[in-house]
Design a protein around this motif. Structure first.
Motif, PDB file in Angstrom:
ATOM      1  N   LEU A  42       0.834  -1.208   0.000  1.00 61.52           N
ATOM      2  CA  LEU A  42       0.000   0.000   0.000  1.00 61.52           C
ATOM      3  C   LEU A  42       0.865   1.253   0.000  1.00 61.52           C
ATOM      4  O   LEU A  42       0.378   2.357  -0.205  1.00 61.52           O
ATOM      5  CB  LEU A  42      -0.932   0.019   1.228  1.00 61.52           C
ATOM      6  N   HIS A  43       2.170   1.057   0.211  1.00 60.92           N
ATOM      7  CA  HIS A  43       3.116   2.204   0.249  1.00 60.92           C
ATOM      8  C   HIS A  43       4.145   1.939  -0.853  1.00 60.92           C
ATOM      9  O   HIS A  43       3.780   1.722  -2.013  1.00 60.92           O
ATOM     10  CB  HIS A  43       3.697   2.274   1.657  1.00 60.92           C
ATOM     11  N   LYS A  92      -7.863  -3.951  -5.609  1.00 66.11           N
ATOM     12  CA  LYS A  92      -7.099  -2.696  -5.532  1.00 66.11           C
ATOM     13  C   LYS A  92      -6.125  -2.686  -6.702  1.00 66.11           C
ATOM     14  O   LYS A  92      -5.380  -3.653  -6.904  1.00 66.11           O
ATOM     15  CB  LYS A  92      -6.301  -2.636  -4.233  1.00 66.11           C
ATOM     16  N   ILE A  93      -6.108  -1.611  -7.454  1.00 66.82           N
ATOM     17  CA  ILE A  93      -5.207  -1.530  -8.609  1.00 66.82           C
ATOM     18  C   ILE A  93      -3.928  -0.825  -8.142  1.00 66.82           C
ATOM     19  O   ILE A  93      -3.939   0.362  -7.786  1.00 66.82           O
ATOM     20  CB  ILE A  93      -5.868  -0.751  -9.776  1.00 66.82           C
ATOM     21  N   GLY A 128      -0.560   1.125  -7.753  1.00 66.51           N
ATOM     22  CA  GLY A 128      -0.029   2.281  -8.462  1.00 66.51           C
ATOM     23  C   GLY A 128      -1.104   3.325  -8.754  1.00 66.51           C
ATOM     24  O   GLY A 128      -0.851   4.294  -9.466  1.00 66.51           O
ATOM     25  N   PHE A 129      -2.296   3.131  -8.191  1.00 66.41           N
ATOM     26  CA  PHE A 129      -3.377   4.112  -8.364  1.00 66.41           C
ATOM     27  C   PHE A 129      -3.904   4.531  -7.001  1.00 66.41           C
ATOM     28  O   PHE A 129      -3.948   3.734  -6.072  1.00 66.41           O
ATOM     29  CB  PHE A 129      -4.536   3.503  -9.171  1.00 66.41           C
ATOM     30  N   HIS A 131      -4.402   7.778  -3.909  1.00 65.85           N
ATOM     31  CA  HIS A 131      -3.524   8.375  -2.917  1.00 65.85           C
ATOM     32  C   HIS A 131      -4.347   8.992  -1.798  1.00 65.85           C
ATOM     33  O   HIS A 131      -5.382   9.596  -2.064  1.00 65.85           O
ATOM     34  CB  HIS A 131      -2.617   9.454  -3.530  1.00 65.85           C
ATOM     35  N   ARG A 132      -3.878   8.848  -0.581  1.00 69.88           N
ATOM     36  CA  ARG A 132      -4.590   9.447   0.557  1.00 69.88           C
ATOM     37  C   ARG A 132      -4.636  10.965   0.454  1.00 69.88           C
ATOM     38  O   ARG A 132      -5.641  11.600   0.772  1.00 69.88           O
ATOM     39  CB  ARG A 132      -3.885   9.006   1.854  1.00 69.88           C
ATOM     40  N   ASN A 137      -0.566   7.084  -9.137  1.00 68.65           N
ATOM     41  CA  ASN A 137       0.405   7.751  -8.265  1.00 68.65           C
ATOM     42  C   ASN A 137       1.803   7.501  -8.825  1.00 68.65           C
ATOM     43  O   ASN A 137       1.962   6.814  -9.836  1.00 68.65           O
ATOM     44  CB  ASN A 137       0.246   7.285  -6.810  1.00 68.65           C
ATOM     45  N   ASP A 167       4.122   5.569  -8.216  1.00 71.12           N
ATOM     46  CA  ASP A 167       4.605   4.194  -8.363  1.00 71.12           C
ATOM     47  C   ASP A 167       4.215   3.568  -9.696  1.00 71.12           C
ATOM     48  O   ASP A 167       4.849   2.602 -10.132  1.00 71.12           O
ATOM     49  CB  ASP A 167       4.081   3.323  -7.219  1.00 71.12           C
TER      50      ASP A 167
HETATM   51  N1  CMC Z   1      -7.786   0.627  -6.846  1.00 72.91           N
HETATM   52  C1  CMC Z   1      -9.110   0.502  -6.705  1.00 72.91           C
HETATM   53  N2  CMC Z   1      -9.822   1.216  -5.840  1.00 72.91           N
HETATM   54  C2  CMC Z   1      -9.173   2.111  -5.095  1.00 72.91           C
HETATM   55  C3  CMC Z   1      -7.784   2.305  -5.209  1.00 72.91           C
HETATM   56  C4  CMC Z   1      -7.089   1.524  -6.117  1.00 72.91           C
HETATM   57  N3  CMC Z   1      -5.785   1.639  -6.249  1.00 72.91           N
HETATM   58  N4  CMC Z   1      -7.407   3.262  -4.337  1.00 72.91           N
HETATM   59  C5  CMC Z   1      -8.486   3.657  -3.708  1.00 72.91           C
HETATM   60  N5  CMC Z   1      -9.563   2.958  -4.155  1.00 72.91           N
HETATM   61  C6  CMC Z   1     -10.941   3.090  -3.714  1.00 72.91           C
HETATM   62  C7  CMC Z   1     -11.172   2.136  -2.540  1.00 72.91           C
HETATM   63  O1  CMC Z   1     -11.584   0.871  -2.950  1.00 72.91           O
HETATM   64  C8  CMC Z   1     -12.198   2.878  -1.747  1.00 72.91           C
HETATM   65  O2  CMC Z   1     -13.452   2.700  -2.376  1.00 72.91           O
HETATM   66  P1  CMC Z   1     -14.773   2.453  -1.510  1.00 72.91           P
HETATM   67  O3  CMC Z   1     -14.926   3.684  -0.675  1.00 72.91           O
HETATM   68  O4  CMC Z   1     -15.808   2.261  -2.535  1.00 72.91           O
HETATM   69  O5  CMC Z   1     -14.472   1.229  -0.677  1.00 72.91           O
HETATM   70  C9  CMC Z   1     -11.806   4.345  -1.937  1.00 72.91           C
HETATM   71  O6  CMC Z   1     -11.142   4.397  -3.198  1.00 72.91           O
HETATM   72  C10 CMC Z   1     -10.901   4.861  -0.837  1.00 72.91           C
HETATM   73  O7  CMC Z   1      -9.774   3.974  -0.759  1.00 72.91           O
HETATM   74  P2  CMC Z   1      -8.930   3.723   0.543  1.00 72.91           P
HETATM   75  O8  CMC Z   1      -8.070   2.535   0.329  1.00 72.91           O
HETATM   76  O9  CMC Z   1      -9.827   3.721   1.734  1.00 72.91           O
HETATM   77  O10 CMC Z   1      -8.074   5.046   0.548  1.00 72.91           O
HETATM   78  P3  CMC Z   1      -6.841   5.339   1.470  1.00 72.91           P
HETATM   79  O11 CMC Z   1      -6.656   6.787   1.493  1.00 72.91           O
HETATM   80  O12 CMC Z   1      -6.941   4.618   2.753  1.00 72.91           O
HETATM   81  O13 CMC Z   1      -5.656   4.602   0.665  1.00 72.91           O
HETATM   82  C11 CMC Z   1      -4.024   4.065  -0.887  1.00 72.91           C
HETATM   83  C12 CMC Z   1      -4.763   5.203  -0.182  1.00 72.91           C
HETATM   84  C13 CMC Z   1      -2.816   4.642  -1.582  1.00 72.91           C
HETATM   85  C14 CMC Z   1      -3.543   3.055   0.141  1.00 72.91           C
HETATM   86  C15 CMC Z   1      -4.964   3.391  -1.896  1.00 72.91           C
HETATM   87  O14 CMC Z   1      -5.320   4.304  -2.904  1.00 72.91           O
HETATM   88  C16 CMC Z   1      -4.353   2.138  -2.472  1.00 72.91           C
HETATM   89  O15 CMC Z   1      -4.442   1.060  -1.866  1.00 72.91           O
HETATM   90  N6  CMC Z   1      -3.702   2.240  -3.677  1.00 72.91           N
HETATM   91  C17 CMC Z   1      -2.990   1.109  -4.239  1.00 72.91           C
HETATM   92  C18 CMC Z   1      -1.615   0.974  -3.588  1.00 72.91           C
HETATM   93  C19 CMC Z   1      -0.688   2.054  -4.045  1.00 72.91           C
HETATM   94  O16 CMC Z   1      -0.595   2.359  -5.219  1.00 72.91           O
HETATM   95  N7  CMC Z   1       0.074   2.630  -3.093  1.00 72.91           N
HETATM   96  C20 CMC Z   1       1.078   3.664  -3.373  1.00 72.91           C
HETATM   97  C21 CMC Z   1       0.690   4.970  -2.767  1.00 72.91           C
HETATM   98  S1  CMC Z   1       1.570   6.400  -3.388  1.00 72.91           S
HETATM   99  C22 CMC Z   1       3.257   6.191  -3.305  1.00 72.91           C
HETATM  100  C23 CMC Z   1       3.770   5.549  -2.103  1.00 72.91           C
HETATM  101  O17 CMC Z   1       3.580   5.962  -0.999  1.00 72.91           O
HETATM  102  O18 CMC Z   1       4.441   4.538  -2.314  1.00 72.91           O
END
Ligand code: CMC
Length: 381
Positions: A227-228, A261-262, A264-265, A267-268, A316, A318
């Motif tokens: 997730l990071h 979860k996709i 690389g897509f 961001h908080r 994002n 990544d």
């Molecule tokens: N793919 C599909 N749905 C997503 C994604 C994703 N990548 N990211 C967010 N969502 C949806 C999620 O399912 C949720 O929908 P619902 O409210 O209908 O359940 C909503 O958007 C909010 O998602 P969340 O996971 O509660 O949001 P968060 O702020 O807690 O998490 C995140 C942020 C980065 C962890 C999340 O977007 C994610 O898991 N992304 C994929 C992992 C990723 O690419 N991480 C790298 C982050 S940026 C660079 C870094 O730090 O490395």
């Protein structure tokens, strides 16, 4: 907590909670901007070197020529690690992840730092340690990769930059200028990002007056997760699994339908575009054309379009980093360790900032367990 219970003053995942005050970087979601100490990250990535950015983060201002020369010389002099570190890395199972190698590398090096015994609050010693950490990160990751693949570590070359040092140790070959340049700018983009999970974890660790190396090891462990930082590796594995442009649209629609979860897509902090991704997407797509590997950028285009139209979620940093590194020929399991090479600069800047005005970081929690359990002697339970 039951799904429906909410508490005042409690935000799951600490979303929206202000964890501290910083002078190091600012994220502005509405305008998709990221600045390091006032400088736009696009400008730093396109005009400066990673070494200049690291100096900016650690010392608070961009270096002049003399300061940069001195900093670069110190980094070069500090690049090697003691043989004890390599001896330890050779004991690790060959299938352990390179992030674990980085973690072990820094844990083993720590007591060899000449300032190791200095008090946690000695900021001059902390800055010297920070420079050593920055200097050694590309060596630990690069030579750690060699050791894991059964090769002997190489001696870093004095003329190399941090990006070149990593590429040289990784491959054993002199890196080409384009690869080194792209890697260098990605290091700048990855260097710092406010109170992200690994930086926050690092600050929590040093706020107990533990040492900077404990903070760095905490940071590496936290960054590893998908997730990071681990998302860049997972994103490339996903693109590889899709494999061809004609499969991409069906794959992503099916993934969304099954609530995957996709990687690389999303961001908080950025609700629109991640500025780092804006910059790196352009670079990554140009690289795909140059290297005759446009299948990756075409798959990326399809995923980006479907994610935007179906979910309003953007790539994002990544995501473009994943296929940029891939076409540069970097092994996938080194993508997150590259993030470490960059982020040690941000973590160290936060360590210095935390300790300049320290207070233990210790949030409260809400207890939901049983409240009046009756003690029963062990043989009667
Ligand atoms: N793919 C599909 N749905 C997503 C994604 C994703 N990548 N990211 C967010 N969502 C949806 C999620 O399912 C949720 O929908 P619902 O409210 O209908 O359940 C909503 O958007 C909010 O998602 P969340 O996971 O509660 O949001 P968060 O702020 O807690 O998490 C995140 C942020 C980065 C962890 C999340 O977007 C994610 O898991 N992304 C994929 C992992 C990723 O690419 N991480 C790298 C982050 S940026 C660079 C870094 O730090 O490395």
């Amino acid at each position: 907590m039951s799904a429906t219970t909410t508490y005042p003053n409690y935000s799951p995942g600490l979303e929206g909670v202000i964890g501290g005050i910083t002078n190091i970087s600012e994220i502005v979601s509405e305008t998709s901007t990221l600045i390091y100490r006032g400088y736009d990250v696009h400008e730093l990535a396109s005009k400066g070197s990673f070494e200049e950015t690291a100096y900016l983060l650690l010392y608070g201002a961009l270096p002049n020529r003399a300061q940069l020369d001195e900093f670069v010389t110190t980094l070069k002099n500090e690049r090697e690690v003691p043989t004890e570190v390599y001896t330890a890395l050779k004991q690790l199972p060959k299938d352990c992840h390179p992030m674990d190698i980085a973690k072990v590398g820094f844990a083993v090096y720590a007591p060899f730092d000449p300032d190791y015994a200095a008090p946690a609050t000695d900021q001059d010693a902390n800055r010297r340690k920070a420079v050593r950490i920055l200097a050694k990160a590309s060596t630990i990751v690069g030579n750690g990769h060699r050791i894991r693949n059964g090769h002997e570590p190489l001696k870093p070359k004095a003329e190399h930059t941090i990006a070149q040092n990593f590429l040289y140790l990784m491959s054993g070959n002199e890196p080409d200028a384009k690869t080194a340049h792209v890697l260098d700018s990605s290091l700048t983009l990855y260097a710092e990002h406010g109170y992200n999970a690994s930086t926050f974890a690092c600050r929590v660790t040093v706020a107990t007056l533990s040492d900077i190396y404990s903070g760095i090891v905490t940071g590496i462990g936290t960054l590893k997760g998908p997730l990071h930082g681990g998302a860049n590796e997972e994103a490339m594995k996903m693109i590889q699994e899709i494999g061809s442009v004609d499969r991409a649209e069906a794959w992503i629609r099916d993934a969304l339908a099954t609530k995957k979860k996709i990687m690389g897509f999303g961001h908080r902090e950025y609700k629109k575009r991640d500025p780092r991704a804006i910059y790196l997407t352009k670079v990554a797509k140009e690289l795909c054309v140059e290297k005759g590997q446009t299948q990756w950028s075409e798959i990326a285009d399809i995923l980006e379009n479907v994610m935007e139209t179906e979910k309003g979620i953007y790539p994002n940093v990544d995501f473009p980093a994943a296929y940029a590194y891939y076409v540069l020929g970097i092994p996938i399991d080194l993508y997150t360790p590259i993030f470490v090479i960059a982020r040690v600069s941000g973590w160290s800047a936060h360590v210095l900032e935390q300790l300049a005005n320290n207070r233990l970081i210790r949030p409260a929690c809400i207890y939901e367990g049983p409240k009046s359990a009756t003690w029963v002697p062990v043989d009667e339970r």
